[in-house]
Design a protein around this motif. Structure first.
Motif, PDB file in Angstrom:
ATOM      1  N   HIS A   1       0.836  -1.197   0.000  1.00  0.00           N
ATOM      2  CA  HIS A   1       0.000   0.000   0.000  1.00  0.00           C
ATOM      3  C   HIS A   1       0.878   1.259   0.000  1.00  0.00           C
ATOM      4  O   HIS A   1       0.589   2.230  -0.693  1.00  0.00           O
ATOM      5  CB  HIS A   1      -0.926  -0.030   1.224  1.00  0.00           C
ATOM      6  CG  HIS A   1      -1.974   1.026   1.200  1.00  0.00           C
ATOM      7  ND1 HIS A   1      -1.795   2.258   1.766  1.00  0.00           N
ATOM      8  CD2 HIS A   1      -3.222   1.032   0.654  1.00  0.00           C
ATOM      9  CE1 HIS A   1      -2.890   2.979   1.586  1.00  0.00           C
ATOM     10  NE2 HIS A   1      -3.774   2.271   0.906  1.00  0.00           N
TER      11      HIS A   1
ATOM     12  N   HIS B   1      -4.251   6.295  -5.075  1.00  0.00           N
ATOM     13  CA  HIS B   1      -5.117   7.255  -4.385  1.00  0.00           C
ATOM     14  C   HIS B   1      -5.269   8.487  -5.252  1.00  0.00           C
ATOM     15  O   HIS B   1      -4.288   8.951  -5.847  1.00  0.00           O
ATOM     16  CB  HIS B   1      -4.539   7.635  -3.020  1.00  0.00           C
ATOM     17  CG  HIS B   1      -4.344   6.439  -2.133  1.00  0.00           C
ATOM     18  ND1 HIS B   1      -3.108   5.988  -1.769  1.00  0.00           N
ATOM     19  CD2 HIS B   1      -5.251   5.592  -1.586  1.00  0.00           C
ATOM     20  CE1 HIS B   1      -3.250   4.903  -1.014  1.00  0.00           C
ATOM     21  NE2 HIS B   1      -4.545   4.633  -0.899  1.00  0.00           N
TER      22      HIS B   1
ATOM     23  N   HIS C   1      -7.618  -1.304  -4.810  1.00  0.00           N
ATOM     24  CA  HIS C   1      -8.036  -1.675  -3.453  1.00  0.00           C
ATOM     25  C   HIS C   1      -8.877  -2.947  -3.451  1.00  0.00           C
ATOM     26  O   HIS C   1      -8.828  -3.704  -2.488  1.00  0.00           O
ATOM     27  CB  HIS C   1      -8.735  -0.505  -2.739  1.00  0.00           C
ATOM     28  CG  HIS C   1      -7.776   0.563  -2.266  1.00  0.00           C
ATOM     29  ND1 HIS C   1      -7.277   1.519  -3.104  1.00  0.00           N
ATOM     30  CD2 HIS C   1      -7.183   0.783  -1.057  1.00  0.00           C
ATOM     31  CE1 HIS C   1      -6.428   2.295  -2.424  1.00  0.00           C
ATOM     32  NE2 HIS C   1      -6.355   1.879  -1.180  1.00  0.00           N
TER      33      HIS C   1
ATOM     34  N   PHE D   1      -8.554  -1.227   8.710  1.00  0.00           N
ATOM     35  CA  PHE D   1      -8.541  -0.718   7.330  1.00  0.00           C
ATOM     36  C   PHE D   1      -9.293  -1.663   6.387  1.00  0.00           C
ATOM     37  O   PHE D   1     -10.006  -1.227   5.489  1.00  0.00           O
ATOM     38  CB  PHE D   1      -7.084  -0.561   6.884  1.00  0.00           C
ATOM     39  CG  PHE D   1      -6.884  -0.133   5.452  1.00  0.00           C
ATOM     40  CD1 PHE D   1      -6.634   1.192   5.126  1.00  0.00           C
ATOM     41  CD2 PHE D   1      -6.919  -1.067   4.406  1.00  0.00           C
ATOM     42  CE1 PHE D   1      -6.427   1.582   3.811  1.00  0.00           C
ATOM     43  CE2 PHE D   1      -6.718  -0.678   3.094  1.00  0.00           C
ATOM     44  CZ  PHE D   1      -6.473   0.649   2.795  1.00  0.00           C
TER      45      PHE D   1
ATOM     46  N   HIS E   1     -12.246  -0.662   3.926  1.00  0.00           N
ATOM     47  CA  HIS E   1     -12.138  -0.784   2.471  1.00  0.00           C
ATOM     48  C   HIS E   1     -13.046  -1.866   1.896  1.00  0.00           C
ATOM     49  O   HIS E   1     -13.351  -1.849   0.704  1.00  0.00           O
ATOM     50  CB  HIS E   1     -10.680  -0.892   2.020  1.00  0.00           C
ATOM     51  CG  HIS E   1     -10.142   0.474   1.697  1.00  0.00           C
ATOM     52  ND1 HIS E   1     -10.320   1.063   0.474  1.00  0.00           N
ATOM     53  CD2 HIS E   1      -9.531   1.387   2.482  1.00  0.00           C
ATOM     54  CE1 HIS E   1      -9.813   2.284   0.498  1.00  0.00           C
ATOM     55  NE2 HIS E   1      -9.328   2.506   1.710  1.00  0.00           N
TER      56      HIS E   1
END
Ligand SMILES: [Cu+2]
Length: 342
Positions: free
Chosen positions: A78, A86, A95, A234, A238
């Motif tokens: 990431h 992003h 993602h 997270f 997500h």
């Protein structure tokens, strides 16, 4: 004839070693991703145990700079991809692929059930009361102290070595809940995020809407856009983001399971949409990727013919699982992936 055959076999072997070949199965019985609220107690326990196992397992490859554990390798992916996944069109497909990598790591640790998500609208405006923060059957609550280290739950006293920003320093699993911001993930916000009729608009409204809203309300890993994946929570957030994309796709499946677009890398003058000033100014906050990081960071145009993300775009996990294309992950029940949401 024999010569032709052996040449063919040779070229197949070369191809296989250069790029791992995916097995494209049919998706006949998709796993059902449920919100944490609706998961069976035994499944929650098994999932949390597997997360702990990944966090404690030693690193398996030497590719990710600074990674000491299997979890670090995952969080590092990431970090390495941060400036291309992003505020870009890659945001949603990468993602989705990232959660699929997570499924592979969970399987290494014995969990083969459905990946969970967090139906955040149910808890919007009252995040602290969510079962997600349960100390036994959840992720523990808001952290405290100068680093906001989690004080209870399974992830207390654990170390992640990726971050902050583009550094690799040991730090605790941390987060800080700001309940006033949690209404940014309510149903009205989700409806607005998935209202646009084109992918070019939808990825932006999902990104800027409940996705950022949840990140701000949770401030996982010091609210760090580069390495917030260090907090296991997270994955639930997500999961919710992925479900928003799926909900948007399901409004017009024949069109939206093949609709892609958006830039494949951040525009340096804009940088992250959530911060003003562009990449150069933002780097004063979290530094810049080191030479060792740049050496393993893929080309953001990989598989694309220009600066726009296409279905041919190649996504990598640096060997944790085989590479996949954006086209592979468009339909969660398309064969490469095999899940649905409830
Ligand atoms: Cu991210």
């Amino acid at each position: 004839m024999l010569k032709t055959l052996s040449l063919l076999l040779l070229s197949l072997a070369t191809y296989a070693s250069a790029s791992p070949v995916k097995v494209q199965a049919n998706c006949t019985t998709p796993t059902v991703r449920r919100s944490w609220h609706d998961m069976a107690e035994a499944d929650k326990k098994a999932y949390l145990e597997a997360e702990l196992c990944i966090l404690k397992a030693p690193a398996k490859t030497s590719k990710m700079p600074g990674a000491k554990t299997r979890w670090d390798e995952f969080a590092s992916l990431h970090q390495l991809h941060a400036l291309q996944i992003h505020s870009t069109g890659q945001f949603l497909p990468y993602h989705r692929y990232f959660l699929h990598i997570h499924e592979a790591l969970l399987a290494e640790c014995g969990y083969t059930g459905a990946h969970p998500y967090w139906d955040e609208p149910r808890d919007a405006g009252k995040f602290p009361q969510s079962p997600v923060f349960d100390t036994k059957l959840g992720f523990g609550g808001s952290g405290s102290g100068t680093q906001s280290c989690v004080q209870d739950g399974p992830f207390k006293n654990l170390t992640v070595n990726i971050g902050p920003g583009f550094t690799t320093q040991p730090r605790c699993v941390n987060r800080k809940i700001t309940n006033a911001l949690s209404s940014l993930t309510n149903k009205a916000a989700v409806d607005k995020a998935i209202a646009p009729t084109t992918y070019d608009e939808a990825w932006i409204t999902i990104y800027n809407g409940p996705h950022l809203g949840g990140h701000m309300a949770l401030a996982m890993m010091n609210g760090d856009s580069i390495t917030s994946a260090g907090d296991p929570l997270f994955m639930l957030h997500h999961g919710f983001v992925d479900k928003m994309w799926w909900d948007w796709q399901m409004k017009d499946p024949s069109k939206r399971f093949t609709e892609m677009g958006g830039p494949n890398a951040q525009d340096p003058s804009t940088g992250f949409l959530e911060f003003p000033g562009g990449i150069e100014q933002e780097s004063s906050m979290w530094g810049k990727p080191t030479a060792a990081m740049l050496a393993v960071t893929p080309d953001p145009r990989s598989g694309d013919s220009g600066n726009v993300v296409t279905l041919s775009h190649i996504m990598t996990s640096l060997g944790i699982i085989p590479d996949a294309t954006v086209g592979d992950v468009m339909d969660p029940a398309g064969g490469y992936l095999c899940y649905t949401y409830k």
